[in-house]
Design an enzyme around this catalytic site. Structure first.
Site, PDB file in Angstrom:
ATOM      1  N   GLU A   1       0.826  -1.223   0.000  1.00  0.00           N
ATOM      2  CA  GLU A   1       0.000   0.000   0.000  1.00  0.00           C
ATOM      3  C   GLU A   1       0.856   1.267   0.000  1.00  0.00           C
ATOM      4  OE1 GLU A   1      -1.377   1.769   3.479  1.00  0.00           O
ATOM      5  OE2 GLU A   1      -1.044   0.020   4.739  1.00  0.00           O
TER       6      GLU A   1
ATOM      7  N   LYS B   1      -3.941  -1.970  14.078  1.00  0.00           N
ATOM      8  CA  LYS B   1      -3.087  -1.049  14.819  1.00  0.00           C
ATOM      9  C   LYS B   1      -3.530  -0.953  16.276  1.00  0.00           C
ATOM     10  CE  LYS B   1      -3.660   1.893  11.628  1.00  0.00           C
ATOM     11  NZ  LYS B   1      -3.848   1.443  10.269  1.00  0.00           N
TER      12      LYS B   1
HETATM   13  N1  PSU Z   1      -0.470   0.333   8.675  1.00  0.00           N
HETATM   14  C1  PSU Z   1       0.603   1.040   9.076  1.00  0.00           C
HETATM   15  N2  PSU Z   1       0.552   2.397   8.910  1.00  0.00           N
HETATM   16  C2  PSU Z   1      -0.517   3.029   8.291  1.00  0.00           C
HETATM   17  C3  PSU Z   1      -1.640   2.256   7.865  1.00  0.00           C
HETATM   18  C4  PSU Z   1      -1.554   0.916   8.089  1.00  0.00           C
HETATM   19  O1  PSU Z   1       1.574   0.467   9.590  1.00  0.00           O
HETATM   20  O2  PSU Z   1      -0.489   4.234   8.112  1.00  0.00           O
HETATM   21  C5  PSU Z   1      -2.830   2.914   7.148  1.00  0.00           C
HETATM   22  C6  PSU Z   1      -3.450   1.886   6.219  1.00  0.00           C
HETATM   23  O3  PSU Z   1      -3.429   2.418   4.922  1.00  0.00           O
HETATM   24  C7  PSU Z   1      -4.861   1.695   6.721  1.00  0.00           C
HETATM   25  C8  PSU Z   1      -5.167   3.059   7.243  1.00  0.00           C
HETATM   26  O4  PSU Z   1      -5.734   1.271   5.711  1.00  0.00           O
HETATM   27  O5  PSU Z   1      -3.929   3.393   7.937  1.00  0.00           O
HETATM   28  C9  PSU Z   1      -6.397   3.039   8.129  1.00  0.00           C
HETATM   29  O6  PSU Z   1      -6.978   4.288   8.178  1.00  0.00           O
HETATM   30  P1  PSU Z   1      -8.489   4.469   8.737  1.00  0.00           P
HETATM   31  O7  PSU Z   1      -8.414   4.066  10.185  1.00  0.00           O
HETATM   32  O8  PSU Z   1      -8.796   5.926   8.549  1.00  0.00           O
HETATM   33  O9  PSU Z   1      -9.371   3.597   7.921  1.00  0.00           O
END
Ligand code: PSU
Ligand code: MN
Length: 304
Positions: free
Chosen positions: A25, A159
């Site tokens: 990603e 996370k």
């Molecule tokens: N994993 C990481 N760092 C990140 C992310 C994932 O180690 O920055 C990102 C991914 O792209 C994930 C996003 O889809 O954070 C999630 O954001 P939200 O909670 O707004 O959906």
């Protein structure tokens, strides 16, 4: 659908020969890590995928084109714009970025969608999105996407800044099989476990490849989440990780930070609170997950 995609030459060649490919990603580059560590980590993750025997395909939107496989210059270009105006593209944002000819970084959900269009089964990242602490309606689109797009996401769980028990429940509702890769418990991103069980423990790439094949034969359209604990030498003490996550979540509430800005803000704050230890764990687990995803892609390609 293919006429919407622009492939790099190595990725096009690998896909044409049914070779193993791993999608990566780009939101982690633009919103997840600071410059220049973001660029270094993205390139090391690509190297880890190659070391595992597969071709890396970092996915992003460049001037409105869905791009599968970035060059080093393109990764550097996105990395330098960390914290600036690149659109964070989840499912809802893809058509907007394409229609408006914008640059966009794909989240887990956005990358899954593009990977599936491109015919890529494996995708490696750090931690998926989930349910935010104290905000039961802020549920990442990543969870819904895992429920409806048949791609295998290799991550270190969700996370740790999130509400992990609630995230676990939503994964169940969405019908996502959660695999513990060499573990019985769900990893907690920077720390190796959060004490919650996985659905099945599988210890090698062949076992995961068999699960993916069974899911395909059954015609299930949901994705699979393979969770890999962070490497022991880089992971954080679970109590320190939890204290930082809880404090960051509290501060975000006080400052009124919400929506798509939440995750990037929380990750940045946790790096400050842990004096960089979370950043070290994050870069180490990203590389490790890239290698594991490559090994699964190799096992899957062999079995075809
Ligand atoms: N994993 C990481 N760092 C990140 C992310 C994932 O180690 O920055 C990102 C991914 O792209 C994930 C996003 O889809 O954070 C999630 O954001 P939200 O909670 O707004 O959906
Ligand atoms: Mn959200």
């Amino acid at each position: 659908m293919h006429d919407m995609l622009r492939f790099s030459f190595p990725v096009q060649e690998a896909l044409a020969g049914d070779g193993p490919v791993v999608a990566l990603e780009s939101t982690v580059i633009t919103h997840g890590l600071p410059y220049p560590q973001n660029v270094e980590t993205a390139l090391m993750m690509e190297a880890a995928v190659r070391a595992g025997g597969a071709t890396p395909a970092t996915i992003a939107i460049l001037s409105g084109r869905l791009t599968v496989g970035l060059t080093t210059d393109e990764i550097e270009y996105l990395g330098q714009r960390a914290g600036q105006s690149v659109r964070k593209c989840s499912r809802r944002d893809l058509a907007i970025a394409v229609a408006c000819g914008e640059d966009g970084a794909t989240t887990v959900a956005g990358t899954m969608l593009v990977a599936h269009m491109a015919g890529i089964e494996l995708f490696a990242t750090g931690g998926i999105g989930g349910v935010h602490r104290g905000h039961p309606f802020d549920v990442s689109a990543d969870l819904r996407e895992l429920g409806r797009t048949p791609v295998t996401v290799v991550s270190s769980g969700a996370k740790s800044i999130l509400d992990l028990p609630a995230t676990r429940e939503v994964l169940e509702t969405e019908g996502v099989s959660v695999v513990g890769y060499g573990t019985d418990e769900l990893p907690a991103f920077f720390a190796q476990t959060c004490g919650l069980p996985v659905d099945v423990r599988l210890d090698d790439p062949a076992g995961v490849a068999a699960l993916i094949r069974a899911r395909r034969r059954l015609g299930l359209n949901s994705g699979t989440l393979v969770t890999v604990p962070a490497p022991a030498e880089a992971c954080m003490d679970p109590e320190e990780a939890e204290a930082a996550a809880a404090r960051a979540a509290r501060e975000a509430d006080e400052l009124g930070i919400h929506g798509a800005a939440s995750t990037p803000w929380l990750l940045r704050r946790v790096v400050e609170l842990t004096e960089g230890r979370s950043l070290r764990a994050n870069t180490a687990l990203l590389q490790n997950n890239g290698r594991v995803a490559a090994e699964i892609a190799v096992a899957l390609a062999k079995a075809l």
